[in-house]
Design a protein around this motif. Structure first.
Motif, PDB file in Angstrom:
ATOM      1  N   SER A   1       0.823  -1.212   0.000  1.00  0.00           N
ATOM      2  CA  SER A   1       0.000   0.000   0.000  1.00  0.00           C
ATOM      3  C   SER A   1       0.852   1.255   0.000  1.00  0.00           C
ATOM      4  N   MET A   2       0.419   2.252  -0.779  1.00  0.00           N
ATOM      5  CA  MET A   2       1.106   3.539  -0.835  1.00  0.00           C
ATOM      6  C   MET A   2       0.514   4.549   0.139  1.00  0.00           C
TER       7      MET A   2
ATOM      8  N   THR B   1      -8.121  -2.089  -3.327  1.00  0.00           N
ATOM      9  CA  THR B   1      -7.783  -0.698  -3.634  1.00  0.00           C
ATOM     10  C   THR B   1      -8.216  -0.289  -5.035  1.00  0.00           C
TER      11      THR B   1
ATOM     12  N   ASP C   1      -1.435  10.993  -5.822  1.00  0.00           N
ATOM     13  CA  ASP C   1      -1.985  10.106  -6.850  1.00  0.00           C
ATOM     14  C   ASP C   1      -3.338  10.689  -7.241  1.00  0.00           C
TER      15      ASP C   1
ATOM     16  N   HIS D   1       0.839  10.888 -11.153  1.00  0.00           N
ATOM     17  CA  HIS D   1       1.516  10.790  -9.856  1.00  0.00           C
ATOM     18  C   HIS D   1       2.322  12.078  -9.686  1.00  0.00           C
TER      19      HIS D   1
ATOM     20  N   SER E   1      -7.591  10.874  -5.270  1.00  0.00           N
ATOM     21  CA  SER E   1      -7.039   9.525  -5.265  1.00  0.00           C
ATOM     22  C   SER E   1      -7.497   8.795  -6.511  1.00  0.00           C
TER      23      SER E   1
ATOM     24  N   HIS F   1      -4.438   4.587  -5.786  1.00  0.00           N
ATOM     25  CA  HIS F   1      -3.769   4.105  -4.576  1.00  0.00           C
ATOM     26  C   HIS F   1      -4.720   3.962  -3.397  1.00  0.00           C
TER      27      HIS F   1
END
Length: 475
Positions: free
Chosen positions: A80-81, A154, A354, A394, A431, A434
C-alpha cells in the motif's frame, strides 16, 4: 517478546486452534515486516499477525475477533502507498494476512475467466493466464509482490487501464468474509447477471473496511501475438494529450499503454537504478512511452506504430522516437517507467500525490499546480508522471537536496492542499488508484460531497456495526 497481553484472555489460543502455529506470528521482531508500509512512512504495532490458509479459516478467525470486538487489519502483499494495510500503534489490532491463500482454483479458457485466491501474487496470475494462452492485463510496478486481494481492495489501476480498465472492470465475482464471520459466495463467472444490487462493487475499492476478499473470478482476454513499444520525445503535457488523440485515431483500441515521463524522471532512474540507459541520443524535455498490442504479426504492429509516430514527427509534435526492436529493448524502455518510484525512494523523501483529472485537462493540472507551488516554494522539485491515457498523474514534490527535502516534507499538509485544490477545480479526484488509507482519510472530508460521505458511513455501519474492519482507514 509478544503483545498478547493486549488481547482478551484466551483469544490467542482460540486463533491458534484455527490456524495452527504456522498461521500465527507473535514475536515482535517477526511482526515488523507486517507492521510497516512499503514506503516506510507508516509504522504500527499489532497484537499479533494471523495467516489463515483457507476461506474457512478466515471466517473462523474473523468470527473469533468479532466476538471479542478486536479490530482487524486485512493485509495482502503490504505494498500500500497510503498506509491502508498498516495497524495503528496501540498494539491491540490484529493483522489478518492472506498470503497463504495463494491457490488458483480454476481456469476456464472458454469463458475467459480464472478463479483465484486473494493471496495470489499478481505476476504469478499473469503467468498462469499466459500458460492458458490468455492475458490477465492488470500490470503495475509492484506486480512481483502485490497480491490480487489488495489489488481488488484498492481498485488498482496500472498501465493497462487505457485499454482494459481498472481492477473493478476485471472482476466478475467475489468471495468475501463479512465482519461477523459469515461468507458471501459471489464467485459467479457471469457477464450478465441482472438480479439486483451488484454487491461485489461495494468491496472492490473499500480497502478492507467492509469485509475481507478471499477469492475472485477474474476476466481473461485473448493473448496478444505482438507488441509494439516506443519512447517518443515531446515538449510537454499538452503535446502528450494531442499525441494521444492522434494515435488513437491511427491505431484505435490497440493502444494498451500511454505513459508520460518528464525528463527529471529519466534522470532519477539513470542516477539510482543500475543498468539503465538514456532512451535517445540526446535529452528532451519529456517523453511518452507508447505500447500497442495486437493479434496480428509483430511486423504489422511495429509498422502501424512507426507510421503513426512518423506522421507526428512530420507535424512537429514528436521530436524524436525510439521503437523497440526486441523484447530486451522493450523491457529496457519499460524499466525507465517502472523504476521511477524506486528511484525517488532512493533519492529521498517526497510528498506524493496520486490524482486524476479528465484527460483533456492534464496540461492545466501541470500548469496551474506548478505555478501555485512555485509561488510559495520557489525551489520546489516536481516529479509528475504517469498514466496520461486515463488522466492519472503521480504528482510528487520534493527538494533536490536530501536535508532540504526532509525539511520540506513537514510542509506536506500545505502542499497537499495546493495540489488538491487545483485537482478539484479541474473536476478531478485526489485519489486515482492508490486509495485513501490513512494518508487521505481526513483530506477526503474537504473534497468529497458530504452526502457521498454520509452514504459511505451508512454502508459501513450496516455491514460493520462494531467498526472492527480496518478502522481508521478511508473514513
Amino acid at each position: 517478546m509478544n503483545d498478547l497481553a493486549h488481547l482478551p484472555s484466551g483469544l490467542a489460543d482460540r486463533l491458534r486452534a484455527i490456524v495452527g502455529d504456522a498461521g500465527l506470528v507473535t514475536d515482535a521482531h517477526a511482526r515488523e515486516p507486517f507492521e510497516t508500509d512499503w514506503r516506510g512512512q507508516y509504522h504500527g504495532k499489532a497484537a499479533l499477525v494471523v495467516k489463515p490458509a483457507s476461506t474457512a479459516e478466515v471466517a473462523a478467525v474473523v468470527k473469533a475477533l468479532s466476538d471479542a470486538r478486536v479490530a482487524i487489519v486485512p493485509q495482502g502483499g503490504n505494498t500500500s502507498m497510503c498506509g491502508g494495510a498498516t495497524p495503528d500503534e496501540s498494539g491491540t489490532q490484529v493483522i489478518v494476512n492472506l498470503s497463504r491463500m495463494n491457490k488458483v482454483r480454476a481456469v476456464d479458457a472458454a469463458n475467459n475467466t480464472m478463479t483465484v485466491e486473494a493471496g495470489c501474487v499478481l505476476a504469478e496470475l499473469q503467468r498462469v493466464a499466459a500458460g492458458a494462452d490468455r492475458l490477465f492485463p492488470l500490470s503495475l510496478g509492484a506486480e512481483g509482490s502485490c497480491e490480487i486481494g489488495g489489488n481488488l481492495s484498492t481498485n488498482a489501476g496500472g498501465t493497462g487501464v487505457l485499454r482494459y480498465g481498472n481492477t473493478r472492470e476485471l472482476v466478475l465475482g467475489l468471495e468475501v468474509v463479512l465482519p461477523d464471520g459469515r461468507v458471501w459466495n459471489g464467485l459467479r463467472g457471469l457477464r450478465k447477471d441482472n438480479t439486483g444490487y451488484d454487491l461485489k462493487h461495494l468491496f472492490v475499492g473499500a480497502e478492507g473496511t467492509l469485509g475481507i476478499i478471499t477469492a475472485a473470478v477474474l476476466k481473461l482476454f485473448p493473448r496478444p501475438r505482438a507488441m509494439a513499444t516506443a519512447m517518443a520525445a515531446i515538449d510537454g503535457p499538452e503535446q502528450a494529450v494531442t499525441l494521444l488523440g492522434k494515435l488513437r485515431e491511427a491505431c484505435g483500441d490497440r493502444i494498451t499503454a500511454f505513459e508520460y515521463l518528464p525528463r527529471i524522471c529519466v534522470d532519477l532512474v539513470l542516477k539510482h537504478i543500475p543498468n539503465t540507459r538514456d532512451p535517445l541520443s540526446e535529452p528532451y524535455p519529456a517523453y511518452v512511452l507508447v505500447e500497442l498490442s495486437d493479434n496480428a504479426d509483430a511486423a504489422t504492429a511495429n509498422a502501424t506504430l512507426e507510421e503513426a509516430l512518423g506522421s507526428a514527427v512530420e507535424e512537429g509534435l514528436v521530436r524524436d522516437a525510439a521503437l523497440a526492436s526486441s523484447d530486451a529493448q522493450r523491457l529496457a524502455l519499460w524499466g525507465l517507467r517502472e523504476n521511477i518510484s524506486e528511484a525517488q525512494k532512493q533519492d529521498g523523501v517526497s510528498i506524493k500525490h496520486d490524482v486524476a483529472v479528465p484527460v483533456s485537462r492534464v496540461p492545466e493540472l501541470y500548469a496551474l499546480a506548478g505555478k501555485a507551488l512555485a509561488e510559495k516554494y520557489p525551489d520546489i522539485r516536481i516529479v509528475a508522471f504517469g498514466h496520461v491515457g486515463d488522466g492519472n498523474i503521480h504528482y510528487n514534490c520534493s527538494k533536490s537536496e536530501r536535508q532540504a527535502a526532509e525539511e520540506f516534507f513537514r510542509q506536506a499538509a500545505d502542499v497537499n492542499h495546493i495540489v488538491y485544490d487545483v485537482v478539484q477545480s479541474l473536476g478531478g479526484s485526489i485519489s486515482a488508484e492508490h486509495g485513501l488509507g490513512q494518508l487521505k482519510r481526513d483530506e477526503i472530508k474537504r473534497y468529497k460531497d458530504p452526502l457521498e460521505l454520509e452514504l459511505m458511513r451508512n454502508i459501513k455501519k450496516t455491514l460493520d456495526p462494531h467498526g472492527i474492519m480496518n478502522p481508521g482507514k478511508v473514513l
